[in-house]
Design an enzyme around this catalytic site. Structure first.
Site, PDB file in Angstrom:
ATOM      1  N   ASP A  83       0.804  -1.228   0.000  1.00 37.05           N
ATOM      2  CA  ASP A  83       0.000   0.000   0.000  1.00 37.05           C
ATOM      3  C   ASP A  83       0.838   1.278   0.000  1.00 37.05           C
ATOM      4  O   ASP A  83       1.990   1.304   0.420  1.00 37.05           O
ATOM      5  CB  ASP A  83      -0.979   0.014   1.182  1.00 37.05           C
ATOM      6  CG  ASP A  83      -0.304  -0.228   2.530  1.00 37.05           C
ATOM      7  OD1 ASP A  83       0.703  -0.963   2.581  1.00 37.05           O
ATOM      8  OD2 ASP A  83      -0.783   0.321   3.539  1.00 37.05           O
ATOM      9  N   GLU A 141      -0.828  -2.096   5.119  1.00 39.74           N
ATOM     10  CA  GLU A 141       0.056  -2.064   6.288  1.00 39.74           C
ATOM     11  C   GLU A 141      -0.060  -0.744   7.034  1.00 39.74           C
ATOM     12  O   GLU A 141       0.055  -0.691   8.252  1.00 39.74           O
ATOM     13  CB  GLU A 141       1.513  -2.281   5.844  1.00 39.74           C
ATOM     14  CG  GLU A 141       2.479  -2.552   6.990  1.00 39.74           C
ATOM     15  CD  GLU A 141       2.818  -1.323   7.810  1.00 39.74           C
ATOM     16  OE1 GLU A 141       2.891  -1.447   9.038  1.00 39.74           O
ATOM     17  OE2 GLU A 141       2.988  -0.240   7.234  1.00 39.74           O
ATOM     18  N   GLU A 142      -0.306   0.330   6.264  1.00 38.14           N
ATOM     19  CA  GLU A 142      -0.265   1.674   6.858  1.00 38.14           C
ATOM     20  C   GLU A 142      -1.527   2.020   7.644  1.00 38.14           C
ATOM     21  O   GLU A 142      -1.594   3.092   8.230  1.00 38.14           O
ATOM     22  CB  GLU A 142      -0.096   2.735   5.751  1.00 38.14           C
ATOM     23  CG  GLU A 142       1.198   2.631   4.970  1.00 38.14           C
ATOM     24  CD  GLU A 142       2.391   3.217   5.705  1.00 38.14           C
ATOM     25  OE1 GLU A 142       2.228   3.656   6.861  1.00 38.14           O
ATOM     26  OE2 GLU A 142       3.481   3.208   5.111  1.00 38.14           O
TER      27      GLU A 142
HETATM   28 ZN   LIG Z   1       4.979   3.769   6.435  1.00 39.97          ZN
HETATM   29 ZN   LIG Z   2       6.216   1.104   5.638  1.00 39.46          ZN
END
Ligand SMILES: [Zn+2]
Ligand SMILES: [Zn+2]
Length: 399
Positions: A83, A141-142
């Site tokens: 992402d 992930e963010e």
């Molecule tokens: Zn990041």
């Molecule tokens: Zn990262």
């Protein structure tokens, strides 16, 4: 150096330029967390084209590829995140983002391209490999709750059962270096949202009102003191308010202020204790000021803990690739990383890949900056280390 080592290095050099081009393509087409539609389709097609067994998540854009080795052995997983961030790119590079307001500013394009490159390298050597390699491409992930948990819940580290997992993350350290540390490498994060309710009024008559802005100011100052008085000085933690909002005009006392922030620590239990302490402070201060509050919090990603044996394997494998003097001991960061969930299930390690080069234009700055510009010479380094980890785990990882 074994025959396999030589074959891996040669294969990396053969595909290196293709992987750089792939990274630039991913960079031009970034997608924010949870919306990785194009990226995940590209990854799935690429893996299928290499002849891997491809499985896509039903509940998110996660993709898994499994490569069966020619000889029996353990299954090792390698993981990349896909992402991008809601940022407007300011690098001016030819491969800058074509999507307004979205940018790969954390290097996840680099991670994805590296892992696809490793899949290409290892699939060309499948007959030489002992055991299987599972390639995990995770979305989101963010953005909490992240994409790793969803992949685990959908059985992506089962059948074949993964025995160890490795990942890398770009870092603003000199290109040519990696860094790693055993134990906690990335901290856990708790997020909170605090609403302070006062009573509105005229600016000239504060005694008739309850001023939520003054109350918020006291809350912030008291919480800063809490961090030095309630936290053991030998423990590390950070409290940051990322947002404060309140009021409508200069001559009106408003009736509400919203504060949002994060607490990060190397230890989840410290985050939990600090969140309890935070509520006590908020309760006391708002009560004293005649205000009320509503506090919501989420305990986010747990601590990313590197397994000592897996960390040692990364160091041993990276030594001949980058030179032992270029393996740095990483300082842990308090940032938060959902790779932690994979490490809660199976041992493994994450290492940082240096991507900084002061001679590049624009000079690469830290991750999450709109001028983030990693040196692509880090790509073959990352590929070699991950490919060797997967290929050599069966013989060296269990020692
Ligand atoms: Zn990041
Ligand atoms: Zn990262």
């Amino acid at each position: 150096m074994t025959k396999l080592d030589v074959l891996i290095s040669e294969a990396v050099e053969r595909v290196e330029q293709d992987v750089v081009n792939l990274r630039r393509d991913l960079h031009m087409h970034p997608e924010v967390s949870g919306k990785e539609e194009r990226t995940s389709a590209l990854v799935a097609d690429y893996l299928a084209g290499l002849g891997l067994e491809v499985k896509r998540c039903r509940n998110n854009y996660g993709v898994r590829g499994v490569l069966r080795g020619g000889r029996p052995g353990p299954t090792v997983a390698l993981r990349a995140d896909m992402d991008a961030l809601p940022l407007t790119e300011e690098t001016g590079l030819p491969w800058a983002s074509k999507t307004p307001g979205v940018m790969h500013a954390c290097g996840h394009d680099v991670h994805t391209a590296i892992l696809l490159g490793v899949a290409s390298v290892l699939s060309s050597l499948a007959g030489e490999l002992e055991g299987n390699t599972t390639f995990l491409f995770q979305p989101s992930e963010e953005f909490f709750p992240g994409g790793a948990l969803g992949m685990i819940e959908e059985g992506m580290i089962e059948n074949p059962a993964v025995e160890a997992v490795f990942s890398l993350h770009t870092q603003p350290a000199p290109v040519g270096c990696i860094s790693i540390v055993e134990g906690p490498i990335i901290g856990s994060v708790s997020t909170f949202s605090l609403r302070i309710f006062g009573k509105g009024g005229h600016f000239s008559s504060p005694h008739m009102a309850v001023d939520p802005i003054v109350t918020a100011a006291h809350v912030i100052t008291a919480l800063d003191s809490m961090m030095t008085r309630r936290l053991d000085p030998l423990d590390s933690a950070v409290l940051t308010f990322g947002m404060i909002q309140g009021g409508t005009r200069d001559n009106i006392i408003g009736d509400m202020v919203v504060l949002r922030g994060n607490i990060g620590s190397l230890d989840e239990s410290i985050c939990r204790v600090l969140m309890e302490e935070l509520e006590k402070v908020v309760q006391g201060v708002t009560q004293a000021m005649g205000a009320r509050y509503k506090l919501k919090y989420i305990h986010g990603y747990p601590t990313t803990r590197n397994d000592p044996r897996a960390t040692d394997l990364v160091r041993r494998i990276a030594g001949p690739i980058v030179g032992p003097e270029n393996i740095l001991v990483s300082k842990p960061t308090l940032g938060g990383e959902d790779f932690a969930y994979f490490l809660q299930k199976v041992p493994g390690a994450m290492f940082f890949l240096g991507t900084q080069n002061p001679d590049l234009e624009p000079v690469p700055v830290v991750n999450h900056d709109p001028r983030f510009n990693p040196d692509e010479r880090a790509i073959p380094i990352g590929m070699k280390i991950l490919a060797h980890l997967a290929a050599r785990y069966a013989r060296e990882g269990r020692e």
